[in-house]
Design an enzyme around this catalytic site. Sequence first.
Site, PDB file in Angstrom:
ATOM      1  N   CYS A  95     -48.348  58.267 -20.403  1.00 42.74           N
ATOM      2  CA  CYS A  95     -49.258  57.416 -21.167  1.00 42.74           C
ATOM      3  C   CYS A  95     -48.419  56.430 -21.973  1.00 42.74           C
ATOM      4  CB  CYS A  95     -50.129  58.262 -22.103  1.00 42.74           C
ATOM      5  SG  CYS A  95     -51.264  57.283 -23.112  1.00 42.74           S
ATOM      6  N   VAL A  96     -48.445  55.172 -21.564  1.00 43.20           N
ATOM      7  CA  VAL A  96     -47.732  54.123 -22.278  1.00 43.20           C
ATOM      8  C   VAL A  96     -48.549  52.845 -22.128  1.00 43.20           C
ATOM      9  CG1 VAL A  96     -46.297  53.534 -20.273  1.00 43.20           C
ATOM     10  CG2 VAL A  96     -45.497  52.975 -22.574  1.00 43.20           C
TER      11      VAL A  96
END
Length: 228
Positions: A95-96
Amino acid sequence: MNSNVENLPPQVLRLVYKEVSALAADPPEGIKIYPSEEDITELHTAIEGPEGTPYAGGVFRMRLVLGKDFPAVPPRGYFLTKIFHPNVGHKGEICVNVLKRDWKAELGLRHVLLTIKCLLIHPNPESALNEEAGRLLLEDYAEYASRAHLLTEIHAMGGSSGALQEPGDGPQPKKHAGDPSKRAIAAGTATIAGATGSNSSTTSGTSSSNSTVAAKKKTDKKRALRRL
C-alpha cells in the site's frame, strides 16, 4: 496470475519492453531486475534493505504486475519475501500512494521501484495494511524495529531469503564425500596396491626359496668333497 500481454496494445508493450530493458541495463541502486522473456507484464525484482533500517542486510523479493489497463491504471506490487512493515499486508500486497491516488502514467516503473524502496526507510502508519506494525511504529519503535529485524534475519538473509539468483551466481555445491566415482577410484587403487603387494610377497617368497635350495646344494657338495 494470468498474463496480460495479449490485453495490452502493441504501442504499450513496446514502451514497457523499452523501459524494462533500460531498467535491467541500468537498475536503481540497491535494486536488481529480473525481466521475464515470456511475460513482460510481470516484473520480478530484489530490493536490498536500506542501511540504518531494521531491514538492513536483507534482500527482499518483489514483483510488479501490469494490468490490462496499464499505464492508465498503476501496477500492483507484492513482496514475495515475508516482511514486517506497516504498508505490506499479510499476503505481500503493498500500500503506497504512488500505486493508488498519486499514480500518473508518465511516472514509469523506475519511479515505482524507488518509491517502494523509500517505503522501507520511511513507513507510513497512516495507511497501514499491517495494523500491528503500524501501531508499534507509533507507540513503541524499539519493539517495531526488533520485530522487523527478526523477520528480516529469518526470511531475507542468507539461504532463507530466496533471493533470485542468476545461473552461476553463488558458490557451487561440493561433491559429497561418498561420491561413487571417488569410491570406485579408491577401490581400484586399493586393488592395484593389494595386487602389487601380493606380487611382491610372492616374488620375495620365491627368491627366499631359491636361496635355500642353492645353499643346500652347496652344503651337500662340500660334504661330498670331504668324503673323497
